[in-house]
Design a protein around this motif. Structure first.
Motif, PDB file in Angstrom:
ATOM      1  N   ASN A  21      20.331  55.797 -12.051  1.00 37.78           N
ATOM      2  CA  ASN A  21      21.291  56.892 -12.048  1.00 37.78           C
ATOM      3  C   ASN A  21      20.785  58.133 -12.781  1.00 37.78           C
ATOM      4  OD1 ASN A  21      23.792  56.380 -10.602  1.00 37.78           O
ATOM      5  ND2 ASN A  21      24.067  54.640 -11.982  1.00 37.78           N
ATOM      6  N   ALA A  22      19.611  58.049 -13.408  1.00 36.02           N
ATOM      7  CA  ALA A  22      19.080  59.196 -14.133  1.00 36.02           C
ATOM      8  C   ALA A  22      18.477  60.242 -13.202  1.00 36.02           C
ATOM      9  CB  ALA A  22      18.024  58.747 -15.145  1.00 36.02           C
ATOM     10  N   THR A  23      18.257  59.885 -11.929  1.00 38.68           N
ATOM     11  CA  THR A  23      17.683  60.828 -10.965  1.00 38.68           C
ATOM     12  C   THR A  23      18.675  61.059  -9.832  1.00 38.68           C
ATOM     13  OG1 THR A  23      16.651  59.138  -9.561  1.00 38.68           O
ATOM     14  CG2 THR A  23      15.405  59.904 -11.475  1.00 38.68           C
ATOM     15  N   GLU A  24      18.579  62.229  -9.207  1.00 39.17           N
ATOM     16  CA  GLU A  24      19.468  62.537  -8.091  1.00 39.17           C
ATOM     17  C   GLU A  24      19.206  61.591  -6.922  1.00 39.17           C
ATOM     18  OE1 GLU A  24      22.215  63.525  -5.631  1.00 39.17           O
ATOM     19  OE2 GLU A  24      22.153  64.235  -7.705  1.00 39.17           O
ATOM     20  N   GLU A  25      17.926  61.261  -6.690  1.00 39.15           N
ATOM     21  CA  GLU A  25      17.592  60.329  -5.616  1.00 39.15           C
ATOM     22  C   GLU A  25      18.238  58.961  -5.858  1.00 39.15           C
ATOM     23  OE1 GLU A  25      13.634  58.412  -3.430  1.00 39.15           O
ATOM     24  OE2 GLU A  25      13.439  59.590  -5.262  1.00 39.15           O
ATOM     25  N   GLY A  26      18.179  58.506  -7.116  1.00 37.10           N
ATOM     26  CA  GLY A  26      18.794  57.219  -7.445  1.00 37.10           C
ATOM     27  C   GLY A  26      20.300  57.260  -7.295  1.00 37.10           C
ATOM     28  N   ARG A  27      20.911  58.350  -7.758  1.00 31.96           N
ATOM     29  CA  ARG A  27      22.373  58.458  -7.633  1.00 31.96           C
ATOM     30  C   ARG A  27      22.802  58.467  -6.168  1.00 31.96           C
ATOM     31  NH1 ARG A  27      21.487  61.899 -12.088  1.00 31.96           N
ATOM     32  NH2 ARG A  27      21.514  63.788 -10.794  1.00 31.96           N
ATOM     33  N   ALA A  28      22.001  59.112  -5.316  1.00 32.88           N
ATOM     34  CA  ALA A  28      22.333  59.132  -3.887  1.00 32.88           C
ATOM     35  C   ALA A  28      22.315  57.728  -3.300  1.00 32.88           C
ATOM     36  CB  ALA A  28      21.344  60.033  -3.144  1.00 32.88           C
ATOM     37  N   LYS A  29      21.374  56.901  -3.747  1.00 32.99           N
ATOM     38  CA  LYS A  29      21.320  55.511  -3.250  1.00 32.99           C
ATOM     39  C   LYS A  29      22.505  54.701  -3.763  1.00 32.99           C
ATOM     40  CE  LYS A  29      16.297  55.267  -2.736  1.00 32.99           C
ATOM     41  NZ  LYS A  29      15.048  54.599  -3.190  1.00 32.99           N
ATOM     42  N   ASN A  30      22.952  55.005  -4.973  1.00 31.84           N
ATOM     43  CA  ASN A  30      24.075  54.247  -5.536  1.00 31.84           C
ATOM     44  C   ASN A  30      25.409  54.628  -4.894  1.00 31.84           C
ATOM     45  OD1 ASN A  30      22.408  52.840  -7.287  1.00 31.84           O
ATOM     46  ND2 ASN A  30      22.572  54.376  -8.894  1.00 31.84           N
ATOM     47  N   ARG A  31      25.500  55.844  -4.355  1.00 29.64           N
ATOM     48  CA  ARG A  31      26.718  56.249  -3.650  1.00 29.64           C
ATOM     49  C   ARG A  31      26.652  55.682  -2.234  1.00 29.64           C
ATOM     50  NH1 ARG A  31      25.176  61.214  -6.131  1.00 29.64           N
ATOM     51  NH2 ARG A  31      24.352  61.984  -4.133  1.00 29.64           N
ATOM     52  N   ARG A  32      27.006  54.428  -2.112  1.00 30.94           N
ATOM     53  CA  ARG A  32      26.810  53.727  -0.853  1.00 30.94           C
ATOM     54  C   ARG A  32      28.072  52.980  -0.433  1.00 30.94           C
ATOM     55  NH1 ARG A  32      25.361  50.601  -5.031  1.00 30.94           N
ATOM     56  NH2 ARG A  32      25.566  48.336  -4.863  1.00 30.94           N
ATOM     57  N   THR A  33      28.109  52.620   0.836  1.00 33.30           N
ATOM     58  CA  THR A  33      29.167  51.751   1.362  1.00 33.30           C
ATOM     59  C   THR A  33      28.480  50.574   2.036  1.00 33.30           C
ATOM     60  OG1 THR A  33      30.589  53.670   1.762  1.00 33.30           O
ATOM     61  CG2 THR A  33      31.210  51.614   2.837  1.00 33.30           C
TER      62      THR A  33
END
Length: 399
Positions: free
Chosen positions: A380-392
């Protein structure tokens, strides 16, 4: 090897589910949803106990009690059809459930009630019904000569499918982590071990570097200083022309024919392709798929127009497989208020279900859950990581 969760759920078909719903005074959908959680919860209890040889022996004793007089999986319609037999089965099942779950029985009942929308009494009865069926499935898998080591091996092999079928958060009652958490723990341990090993040799590396530097300095002081020799110029060689790599190949969509004759056009690697090929295979449920091409407006549960084809494709697949039960689970990153993230993830999962119901899928075939920022799959420290965590995610619970 048969999937234990699927063996239990397969024994309780739509007709028996409707009968149980009538007996418990609950909806068919709630009973089906509760059973899909009760079976893996009881198996998780067996998995936890079998971690020791003494615990494995206790589980074998419960299996023996459950199959005395015949395996309940083989005679479930008769047991439920007769009031005396049904009362005896539920009474025995209550003790078997307590034996598998120990002190976790009460929290598991509460979790079942909340997850499936059941009254507490109905959740307890459903757990009592599921216990002999779970032990009967274990008995069938172990065969006529069960052993503690055989039980441990069986449940170890089934670990991934058991944890995959557990409703979100229920595994914590048994001290069991999901596959993602286990992998993350292994990676952390490996990194720690690597750092520890490097720390041990670091002083030696520094000392060696100092010695080499001293040797080089002493040799340089003892050498004569000579005029530098300029090598003859070499003819210039033209640099090679830059090579432009060919553009990445685009994966062409494939046309798949579904049961009943309907066709869909899906690209390999997409969720539609993955779900369709999984349902057409002999691979057992449960299995989890991450939605692709599914997006929401920022801080909203409203789907973007570009997301609709993905939902329409999955609805077409589920129509072709009317016995499939699915669960939609929403996740967010860790930005913002955790409670608000949980509410948003709930709403987003509910939106996907609502769209599928509007496309003709029965509401009781799809469960929903919102996990908020839990179970991140990236940093979650990177935007790329946060984008992966915002998932369904779409979980095929039963085929």
């Amino acid at each position: 090897m048969s999937n234990l969760v699927q063996t239990v759920l397969g024994a309780v078909g739509p007709e028996l589910t409707a009968r149980l719903a009538s007996l418990f005074g609950e909806s068919t959908g709630s009973v089906s949803k509760g059973l899909s959680a009760a079976a893996p919860a009881l198996l998780a209890g067996a998995l936890q106990q079998s971690s020791t040889s003494g615990g494995a022996d206790r589980v074998l004793g419960l299996v023996s009690q459950a199959v005395t007089g015949g395996n309940p999986l083989d005679r479930l319609p008769a047991l439920l059809g007769d009031e005396a037999s049904r009362t005896s089965l539920l009474g025995q099942g209550r003790g078997l459930a307590d034996g598998l779950l120990g002190g976790s029985a009460g929290p598991v009942i509460d979790s079942l009630a909340n997850f499936a929308g059941l009254k507490g009494g109905a959740a307890a009865q459903l757990l009592s019904l599921a216990a002999p069926l779970v032990l009967g499935a274990i008995g069938k898998a172990l065969g006529p000569s069960p052993t503690a080591s055989g039980l441990q091996s069986l449940l170890a092999d089934q670990r991934a499918s058991i944890l995959g079928a557990l409703p979100p958060g229920l595994g914590s009652l048994f001290g069991l982590g999901g596959a993602t958490q286990a992998a993350r723990g292994a990676a952390t341990a490996t990194a720690a071990a690597g750092q520890s090993g490097f720390a041990k040799i670091l002083p030696w590396l520094i000392a060696a570097a100092i010695v080499l530097a001293l040797i080089f300095a002493l040799r340089s002081c003892g050498q004569r200083t000579e005029a530098p020799v300029t090598p003859p110029a070499e003819p210039a060689v033209p640099a090679p022309a830059p090579v432009t790599p060919p553009p990445a190949a685009t994966v062409a969509p494939q046309t798949l024919t579904l049961p009943g004759g309907a066709t869909i056009s899906v690209a390999p690697g997409s969720i539609g392709y993955g779900v369709a090929t999984f349902l057409a295979s002999n691979e057992p449920a449960p299995k989890t798929f991450v939605f692709d091409n599914l997006n929401y407006d920022t801080a909203s549960n409203a789907l973007t127009p570009e997301s609709r084809p993905t939902v329409e494709t999955l609805a077409a697949i589920l129509k072709a497989y009317p016995n499939v039960q699915a669960r939609v689970v929403g996740y967010t990153d860790n930005q913002g208020d955790p409670a608000a993230n949980k509410t948003l993830s709930d709403a987003r999962a509910a939106t996907v279900k609502r769209e599928m119901v509007a496309l003709g899928i029965a509401a009781d075939r799809i469960e929903t859950a919102g996990m908020g920022e839990a179970d991140p799959v990236a940093d979650n420290a990177t935007e790329e990581g946060r984008a992966k965590n915002r998932r369904t995610e779409l979980v095929i619970v039963r085929k």
